[in-house]
Design a protein around this motif. Structure first.
Motif, PDB file in Angstrom:
ATOM      1  N   LEU A 117       0.828  -1.205   0.000  1.00 43.94           N
ATOM      2  CA  LEU A 117       0.000   0.000   0.000  1.00 43.94           C
ATOM      3  C   LEU A 117       0.865   1.259   0.000  1.00 43.94           C
ATOM      4  CD1 LEU A 117      -2.778   1.270   0.055  1.00 43.94           C
ATOM      5  CD2 LEU A 117      -2.809   0.994   2.551  1.00 43.94           C
ATOM      6  N   PHE A 118       1.968   1.224   0.725  1.00 44.09           N
ATOM      7  CA  PHE A 118       2.868   2.375   0.733  1.00 44.09           C
ATOM      8  C   PHE A 118       3.453   2.616  -0.651  1.00 44.09           C
ATOM      9  CE2 PHE A 118       7.192   3.999   0.818  1.00 44.09           C
ATOM     10  CZ  PHE A 118       6.995   5.228   1.433  1.00 44.09           C
ATOM     11  N   VAL A 119       3.909   1.562  -1.328  1.00 43.50           N
ATOM     12  CA  VAL A 119       4.475   1.707  -2.669  1.00 43.50           C
ATOM     13  C   VAL A 119       3.446   2.318  -3.613  1.00 43.50           C
ATOM     14  CG1 VAL A 119       5.292   0.434  -4.693  1.00 43.50           C
ATOM     15  CG2 VAL A 119       6.184  -0.123  -2.425  1.00 43.50           C
ATOM     16  N   GLN A 120       2.227   1.811  -3.566  1.00 43.91           N
ATOM     17  CA  GLN A 120       1.167   2.348  -4.422  1.00 43.91           C
ATOM     18  C   GLN A 120       0.906   3.815  -4.096  1.00 43.91           C
ATOM     19  OE1 GLN A 120      -2.835   1.220  -3.546  1.00 43.91           O
ATOM     20  NE2 GLN A 120      -3.547   1.470  -5.650  1.00 43.91           N
ATOM     21  N   ARG A 129      -1.500  11.132  -9.218  1.00 41.84           N
ATOM     22  CA  ARG A 129      -2.610  10.330  -9.716  1.00 41.84           C
ATOM     23  C   ARG A 129      -3.485   9.874  -8.553  1.00 41.84           C
ATOM     24  NH1 ARG A 129      -2.289   8.117 -14.841  1.00 41.84           N
ATOM     25  NH2 ARG A 129      -3.486   6.307 -14.161  1.00 41.84           N
ATOM     26  N   THR A 130      -4.796   9.910  -8.760  1.00 37.22           N
ATOM     27  CA  THR A 130      -5.707   9.352  -7.758  1.00 37.22           C
ATOM     28  C   THR A 130      -5.682   7.832  -7.889  1.00 37.22           C
ATOM     29  OG1 THR A 130      -7.569   9.506  -9.292  1.00 37.22           O
ATOM     30  CG2 THR A 130      -7.209  11.373  -7.798  1.00 37.22           C
ATOM     31  N   PHE A 131      -6.064   7.153  -6.822  1.00 37.25           N
ATOM     32  CA  PHE A 131      -6.008   5.688  -6.875  1.00 37.25           C
ATOM     33  C   PHE A 131      -6.972   5.084  -5.863  1.00 37.25           C
ATOM     34  CE2 PHE A 131      -3.115   7.040  -3.584  1.00 37.25           C
ATOM     35  CZ  PHE A 131      -3.229   6.080  -2.586  1.00 37.25           C
ATOM     36  N   TYR A 132      -7.329   3.857  -6.122  1.00 36.59           N
ATOM     37  CA  TYR A 132      -8.092   3.062  -5.169  1.00 36.59           C
ATOM     38  C   TYR A 132      -7.095   2.180  -4.419  1.00 36.59           C
ATOM     39  CZ  TYR A 132     -12.280   4.459  -7.706  1.00 36.59           C
ATOM     40  OH  TYR A 132     -13.286   5.182  -8.291  1.00 36.59           O
ATOM     41  N   PRO A 133      -7.101   2.217  -3.086  1.00 42.42           N
ATOM     42  CA  PRO A 133      -6.116   1.456  -2.309  1.00 42.42           C
ATOM     43  C   PRO A 133      -6.101  -0.014  -2.683  1.00 42.42           C
ATOM     44  CG  PRO A 133      -7.332   2.934  -0.880  1.00 42.42           C
ATOM     45  CD  PRO A 133      -8.025   2.960  -2.218  1.00 42.42           C
ATOM     46  N   ALA A 136      -7.595  -3.343   1.109  1.00 41.01           N
ATOM     47  CA  ALA A 136      -8.808  -2.920   1.814  1.00 41.01           C
ATOM     48  C   ALA A 136      -8.683  -3.296   3.286  1.00 41.01           C
ATOM     49  CB  ALA A 136     -10.038  -3.566   1.185  1.00 41.01           C
ATOM     50  N   ASP A 137      -7.708  -2.682   3.938  1.00 35.20           N
ATOM     51  CA  ASP A 137      -7.442  -2.980   5.341  1.00 35.20           C
ATOM     52  C   ASP A 137      -7.265  -1.660   6.078  1.00 35.20           C
ATOM     53  OD1 ASP A 137      -5.654  -3.465   7.754  1.00 35.20           O
ATOM     54  OD2 ASP A 137      -6.007  -5.538   7.132  1.00 35.20           O
ATOM     55  N   ARG A 138      -8.168  -1.350   7.002  1.00 38.12           N
ATOM     56  CA  ARG A 138      -8.141  -0.052   7.671  1.00 38.12           C
ATOM     57  C   ARG A 138      -6.885   0.161   8.499  1.00 38.12           C
ATOM     58  NH1 ARG A 138     -14.346   1.049   9.865  1.00 38.12           N
ATOM     59  NH2 ARG A 138     -15.342   1.138   7.801  1.00 38.12           N
ATOM     60  N   LEU A 139      -6.425  -0.900   9.147  1.00 35.85           N
ATOM     61  CA  LEU A 139      -5.216  -0.768   9.965  1.00 35.85           C
ATOM     62  C   LEU A 139      -4.007  -0.447   9.090  1.00 35.85           C
ATOM     63  CD1 LEU A 139      -5.639  -3.691  12.546  1.00 35.85           C
ATOM     64  CD2 LEU A 139      -5.957  -1.238  12.928  1.00 35.85           C
ATOM     65  N   ALA A 140      -3.907  -1.109   7.948  1.00 33.86           N
ATOM     66  CA  ALA A 140      -2.800  -0.845   7.026  1.00 33.86           C
ATOM     67  C   ALA A 140      -2.911   0.568   6.454  1.00 33.86           C
ATOM     68  CB  ALA A 140      -2.785  -1.878   5.904  1.00 33.86           C
ATOM     69  N   GLU A 141      -4.133   0.977   6.095  1.00 27.70           N
ATOM     70  CA  GLU A 141      -4.348   2.318   5.558  1.00 27.70           C
ATOM     71  C   GLU A 141      -3.955   3.376   6.572  1.00 27.70           C
ATOM     72  OE1 GLU A 141      -8.143   3.161   3.898  1.00 27.70           O
ATOM     73  OE2 GLU A 141      -8.210   1.325   2.699  1.00 27.70           O
ATOM     74  N   ALA A 187       1.892   3.396  -9.873  1.00 23.49           N
ATOM     75  CA  ALA A 187       1.015   4.499 -10.274  1.00 23.49           C
ATOM     76  C   ALA A 187       0.283   4.187 -11.575  1.00 23.49           C
ATOM     77  CB  ALA A 187       1.838   5.774 -10.436  1.00 23.49           C
ATOM     78  N   PHE A 188       0.924   3.414 -12.444  1.00 24.29           N
ATOM     79  CA  PHE A 188       0.351   3.170 -13.766  1.00 24.29           C
ATOM     80  C   PHE A 188       0.006   1.703 -14.019  1.00 24.29           C
ATOM     81  CE2 PHE A 188       3.074   6.916 -14.073  1.00 24.29           C
ATOM     82  CZ  PHE A 188       2.188   7.846 -14.602  1.00 24.29           C
TER      83      PHE A 188
END
Length: 340
Positions: A117-120, A129-133, A136-141, A187-188
């Motif tokens: 998630l950090f790399v993304q 760029r906008t992105f969808y995580p 899907a983990d709140r603790l990781a986010e 990103a891409f």
């Protein structure tokens, strides 16, 4: 067609030696944190797959039925047929099985979620760029947001991450390295699905998933202790002992007796006993003779069939011993100790 993933599951059945039930394996595959399941995983060398096959009961039943239909499994005794044993025996199966890392519980899983998630996030911010995580983990986010918000020059650190990853991936080699690399999202480019990785490696999707799990686990343990990437494991524990058992262990370390620990923690006798068995399973040193008389310890070792961890045959041959005490002796024998 027979795939490595089938072999891994057949090997898990083989390791149970017909001494445990279908339900026992189901709980190991799902990572149930009960005393019985932890002990099954420990005694029967199933810890590498602990929690890595979260089957529903329906899917698990379907899997076993397919194994039986193909002539690999005798469900009445929950043992493999000769054909099933042959499929479980190749070195490639045991090699993959033992690399999976389920014994580290959530440590490897959460470290991956944080890093990927950090790399993304970093790459998307760099390119605005906008992105969808991807996770899907709140603790990781929450963890990644907190890191990204800190004032830090990330580019040099990203270069360090890249170098550490590259070195570790070279060490673990293919197909594991390929499975890990293609799971990253930037990103891409979106990380490959297991089906896409399977096409790359010419395997099925279930085996591709296992290659990734084994590869990521191996990569983490290839990193040097001062690796910057290990910052993504900050606050995580790779300890096998449960938190509840750890709480009882700390009480024992403080000099309290069994009865005092039970009273202090307000838990049932059987629960504290389970905690003590965990201590015997996971601690390098354990005062076994404080819980089982030395003569009974020797009897258990002498009477135990070296190919079995069944409790009942021992219980029926020794007067005055409990199943709890037999499990304690078994735990130390499993760790390689000897008393005779």
């Amino acid at each position: 067609m027979v795939h490595l993933a089938d072999g891994v599951l057949l090997l898990s059945i083989q390791r149970l030696k017909g001494e445990r039930s279908e339900r026992s394996l189901f709980h190991v595959l799902n990572g149930k944190r009960s005393a019985t399941t932890l002990q099954d995983a420990f005694f029967y060398d199933l810890e590498p797959i602990f929690g890595l096959f979260p089957y529903t009961k329906y899917d698990y039943e379907k899997l076993l039925a397919s194994f039986e239909k193909r002539g690999w499994l005798n469900r009445s005794s929950f043992t493999l047929t000769e054909a099933g044993s042959m499929l479980a025996s190749p070195e490639a199966v045991s090699d993959l099985f033992d690399r999976l890392g389920g014994e580290y519980r959530d440590y490897t899983t959460m470290t991956w979620k944080r890093l990927s998630l950090f790399v993304q996030t970093f790459m998307s911010l760099e390119h605005e760029r906008t992105f969808y995580p991807v996770q899907a983990d709140r603790l990781a986010e929450r963890w990644v947001k907190q890191i990204v918000r800190t004032e830090r020059e990330w580019r040099p650190l990203i270069q360090s991450f890249h170098h550490e990853l590259e070195t570790a991936l070279e060490d673990i080699g293919d197909p594991y390295a390929t499975a890990v690399v293609y799971r990253f999202t930037g990103a891409f480019e979106t990380g490959y699905t297991y089906e896409q990785i399977a096409a790359l490696l010419d395997v099925d999707a279930r085996t591709a998933r296992l290659y990734f799990l084994a590869g990521w686990n191996a990569l983490l343990w290839k990193l040097p202790r001062d690796a910057k990437l290990l910052g993504f494991a900050h606050g995580l524990s790779s300890e096998r002992m449960t938190l509840s058992a750890r709480g009882s262990y700390e009480q024992f370390l403080a000099g309290r007796s069994f009865q005092q620990v039970q009273s202090q923690r307000r838990l049932r006798t059987s629960t504290i006993e389970d905690h003590v068995v965990e201590m015997a399973m996971y601690l390098d040193e354990f005062p076994l003779d404080q819980f089982v008389p030395l003569e009974q310890i020797k009897q258990v070792e002498q009477l135990r069939d070296e190919s079995s961890w069944a409790l009942k045959p021992i219980f029926e041959q020794i007067d005055g011993i409990s199943y709890y005490q037999i499990r304690l002796v078994f735990a130390r024998l499993k760790r390689g100790e000897t008393f005779v």
